[in-house]
Enzyme design. Sequence first.
Site, PDB file in Angstrom:
ATOM      1  N   TRP A  55      47.961  20.561  63.577  1.00 30.56           N
ATOM      2  CA  TRP A  55      46.734  21.201  63.114  1.00 30.56           C
ATOM      3  C   TRP A  55      45.657  21.192  64.198  1.00 30.56           C
ATOM      4  O   TRP A  55      45.441  20.177  64.865  1.00 30.56           O
ATOM      5  CB  TRP A  55      46.196  20.472  61.880  1.00 30.56           C
ATOM      6  CG  TRP A  55      46.989  20.788  60.654  1.00 30.56           C
ATOM      7  CD1 TRP A  55      48.029  21.676  60.573  1.00 30.56           C
ATOM      8  CD2 TRP A  55      46.835  20.229  59.358  1.00 30.56           C
ATOM      9  NE1 TRP A  55      48.515  21.711  59.300  1.00 30.56           N
ATOM     10  CE2 TRP A  55      47.817  20.835  58.529  1.00 30.56           C
ATOM     11  CE3 TRP A  55      45.971  19.289  58.804  1.00 30.56           C
ATOM     12  CZ2 TRP A  55      47.937  20.531  57.176  1.00 30.56           C
ATOM     13  CZ3 TRP A  55      46.097  18.990  57.463  1.00 30.56           C
ATOM     14  CH2 TRP A  55      47.068  19.598  56.654  1.00 30.56           C
ATOM     15  N   LYS A  89      47.686  26.189  62.297  1.00 28.47           N
ATOM     16  CA  LYS A  89      48.813  25.315  62.561  1.00 28.47           C
ATOM     17  C   LYS A  89      49.538  25.861  63.778  1.00 28.47           C
ATOM     18  O   LYS A  89      50.135  26.935  63.732  1.00 28.47           O
ATOM     19  CB  LYS A  89      49.739  25.243  61.345  1.00 28.47           C
ATOM     20  CG  LYS A  89      50.244  23.848  61.166  1.00 28.47           C
ATOM     21  CD  LYS A  89      50.780  23.600  59.786  1.00 28.47           C
ATOM     22  CE  LYS A  89      51.078  22.106  59.676  1.00 28.47           C
ATOM     23  NZ  LYS A  89      51.834  21.761  58.515  1.00 28.47           N
ATOM     24  N   THR A 146      32.575  30.965  41.226  1.00 30.71           N
ATOM     25  CA  THR A 146      32.919  30.617  42.606  1.00 30.71           C
ATOM     26  C   THR A 146      32.823  31.876  43.465  1.00 30.71           C
ATOM     27  O   THR A 146      32.924  32.989  42.963  1.00 30.71           O
ATOM     28  CB  THR A 146      34.355  30.089  42.708  1.00 30.71           C
ATOM     29  OG1 THR A 146      35.237  31.108  42.225  1.00 30.71           O
ATOM     30  CG2 THR A 146      34.543  28.833  41.895  1.00 30.71           C
ATOM     31  N   GLU A 152      32.323  23.890  42.192  1.00 31.46           N
ATOM     32  CA  GLU A 152      33.074  23.086  41.231  1.00 31.46           C
ATOM     33  C   GLU A 152      32.582  21.637  41.146  1.00 31.46           C
ATOM     34  O   GLU A 152      32.985  20.909  40.246  1.00 31.46           O
ATOM     35  CB  GLU A 152      34.560  23.055  41.624  1.00 31.46           C
ATOM     36  CG  GLU A 152      35.297  24.369  41.452  1.00 31.46           C
ATOM     37  CD  GLU A 152      35.226  25.284  42.665  1.00 31.46           C
ATOM     38  OE1 GLU A 152      34.233  25.210  43.429  1.00 31.46           O
ATOM     39  OE2 GLU A 152      36.161  26.087  42.850  1.00 31.46           O
TER      40      GLU A 152
HETATM   41  P1  AMP Z   1      30.760  27.057  47.424  1.00 33.27           P
HETATM   42  O1  AMP Z   1      31.545  26.738  46.212  1.00 33.27           O
HETATM   43  O2  AMP Z   1      30.578  28.531  47.641  1.00 33.27           O
HETATM   44  O3  AMP Z   1      29.469  26.346  47.459  1.00 33.27           O
HETATM   45  O4  AMP Z   1      31.597  26.588  48.676  1.00 33.27           O
HETATM   46  C1  AMP Z   1      32.074  25.282  48.784  1.00 33.27           C
HETATM   47  C2  AMP Z   1      32.749  25.098  50.099  1.00 33.27           C
HETATM   48  O5  AMP Z   1      31.804  25.141  51.173  1.00 33.27           O
HETATM   49  C3  AMP Z   1      33.420  23.764  50.268  1.00 33.27           C
HETATM   50  O6  AMP Z   1      34.652  23.710  49.588  1.00 33.27           O
HETATM   51  C4  AMP Z   1      33.556  23.688  51.782  1.00 33.27           C
HETATM   52  O7  AMP Z   1      34.637  24.465  52.242  1.00 33.27           O
HETATM   53  C5  AMP Z   1      32.280  24.348  52.250  1.00 33.27           C
HETATM   54  N1  AMP Z   1      31.291  23.313  52.606  1.00 33.27           N
HETATM   55  C6  AMP Z   1      30.233  22.897  51.908  1.00 33.27           C
HETATM   56  N2  AMP Z   1      29.547  21.945  52.582  1.00 33.27           N
HETATM   57  C7  AMP Z   1      30.215  21.723  53.739  1.00 33.27           C
HETATM   58  C8  AMP Z   1      30.039  20.848  54.861  1.00 33.27           C
HETATM   59  N3  AMP Z   1      29.008  20.009  54.961  1.00 33.27           N
HETATM   60  N4  AMP Z   1      30.962  20.906  55.856  1.00 33.27           N
HETATM   61  C9  AMP Z   1      32.005  21.750  55.801  1.00 33.27           C
HETATM   62  N5  AMP Z   1      32.220  22.611  54.773  1.00 33.27           N
HETATM   63  C10 AMP Z   1      31.339  22.597  53.755  1.00 33.27           C
END
Ligand code: AMP
Length: 539
Positions: free
Chosen positions: A434, A429, A181, A324
């Site tokens: 929110w 917040k 991650t 994940e």
């Molecule tokens: P990663 O594990 O680095 O790919 O990041 C995943 C995170 O990217 C998610 O938990 C979201 O916070 C963000 N994310 C991915 N796609 C979107 C989307 N279409 N809109 C908003 N946030 C997104």
Amino acid sequence: MNSTMQSHQLTVTSLMTRGARVFAQSEVITWQGEAARHSTYAQVAERAARLANLLTSMGVEPGDRVATLAWNNQEHLEAYLAIPCMGAVLHTLNLRLTPQQLVHIVNDAQDRVVIVDASLVPLLAAIREHLPTVEHVIVVGEGDTTALGEHVAYDDAISGQSSEYAWPEIDELSAAAMCYTTGTTGDPKGVVYSHRAIWLHCFGVWGAFGLDESARLLMIVPMFHVNAWGIPYVAWMLGCTLLLPDRFLQPEPLCAFIKAEQPTFTGGVPTIFTGMLQHAQATGADLSSIKRAICGGSAVPRSLIEAFRDKLGIELIQAWGMTETSPLGCIAFPPAGIDPDEEMAWRSKTGRMVPGVDLRVVAEDGTELPWDGQSVGELEARGPWITGSYYGVEAPERFHDGWLRTGDVGVIDARGYLQITDRSKDVIKSGGEWISSVELENILAAHPAVAEAAVVGVADAKWEERPLAAVVLRAGAEASPEDLRSFLDGKVAKWWLPERWTFVDELPKTSVGKQDKKLLRQQYAEGKFDVREAGKAAR
Ligand code: AMP
């Protein structure tokens, strides 16, 4: 009563052998800056077998981790095929991580071999002495490797190997690949994908993206992050022409690649597509071969989806997912039978959950919230390609009754559409209510003078937190905080309108190109910004 069906393991090997045989003549095309390198699937599969033999000769056994530090190119695809199919585990290293993070994840995964692109040798050489588990380094391509110490050259080393490999039977639940991650808090954590999860995810992506053999698929999304959304395996399974941009990811060379090879389909993060749009508008570059582009990784502004439709004739589809979740979880096609005037509102949502993925939003006390499009809570996910734990660490706080806690906050509506409003650590917040930073950012992005905007919560004596908007203006454009406030006015609740504004040259980004809001808040706290005030917090 038992079924009469055969019990058949769902493995990457079955995808690999199918592609190699059924689509022997399909092409993998890697861009080299000026021209492209073409190979057939048959040639790629043969080289993957040679690579598997090389790794076996180096002592790699089932379950061992083999890392890649590489761009999107043919050799990386060969590693994607060879490593899982020989029973080992493909560990893609994110080349934008800090040296300290790379040391941590290579040691955590106990990688035995690293396959590195010649252009990235300096990065590996700088940390090589801190990687005691790495026994072999294989360098792809030409470059100065003197700083690296002992290593072999990829092409030379595989050419001496047999082009046949006896691919073993593999248990579908065993590990095929892993990715860490990229959270901005704490050490990166390992997510391990099984053969079964990759196989099922492939079918999910196939259906969701609407792909077939005729697609010329430009894979911009990096192969070092979440298996490039599973696209290499989906493309290979379907025999698509795979177009790989290597390290040429800036708008100019990307557009040159597009002109030369005429992709019909692509996938990438909003930053890349924003850059391509600006480049195409400034230079008249023709992107019209592309019919559909999937965009995700962070919120996709409605203005970007509209500009792609109106200015480029490309259907830009938003999707959501995370390391994940393999990653596909949601995709934003509008529901059937809706009025054309309403279509864009649906396309601008985060997306509808894809078959195979269950989502829910829960309140702070853990109770499930209704799918009413209003009740805001933390998003939880479960399904056959969603992780149930992290590699080698206990993280009970990230799971809840068998569901993954995503850390995203949002609402789900009656038709199963998700709208993310924030990351839980980024929520603002204010006075107990929110404010959605994502919504404010999306609207600001539509202002003609704004290139990019980020909104974070900062301490406020009266309201506890208030939004601070950090804005990057387009080259030569001007806008005052008052202009931008009035642009937001009427589009969101009055009390959401930020009073604090700062104009910056660029916004801090994480290793996968997302806004680094933690750093932004820290920079604000350290007084690094020239903050301009406009208006008053309404209530
Ligand atoms: P990663 O594990 O680095 O790919 O990041 C995943 C995170 O990217 C998610 O938990 C979201 O916070 C963000 N994310 C991915 N796609 C979107 C989307 N279409 N809109 C908003 N946030 C997104």
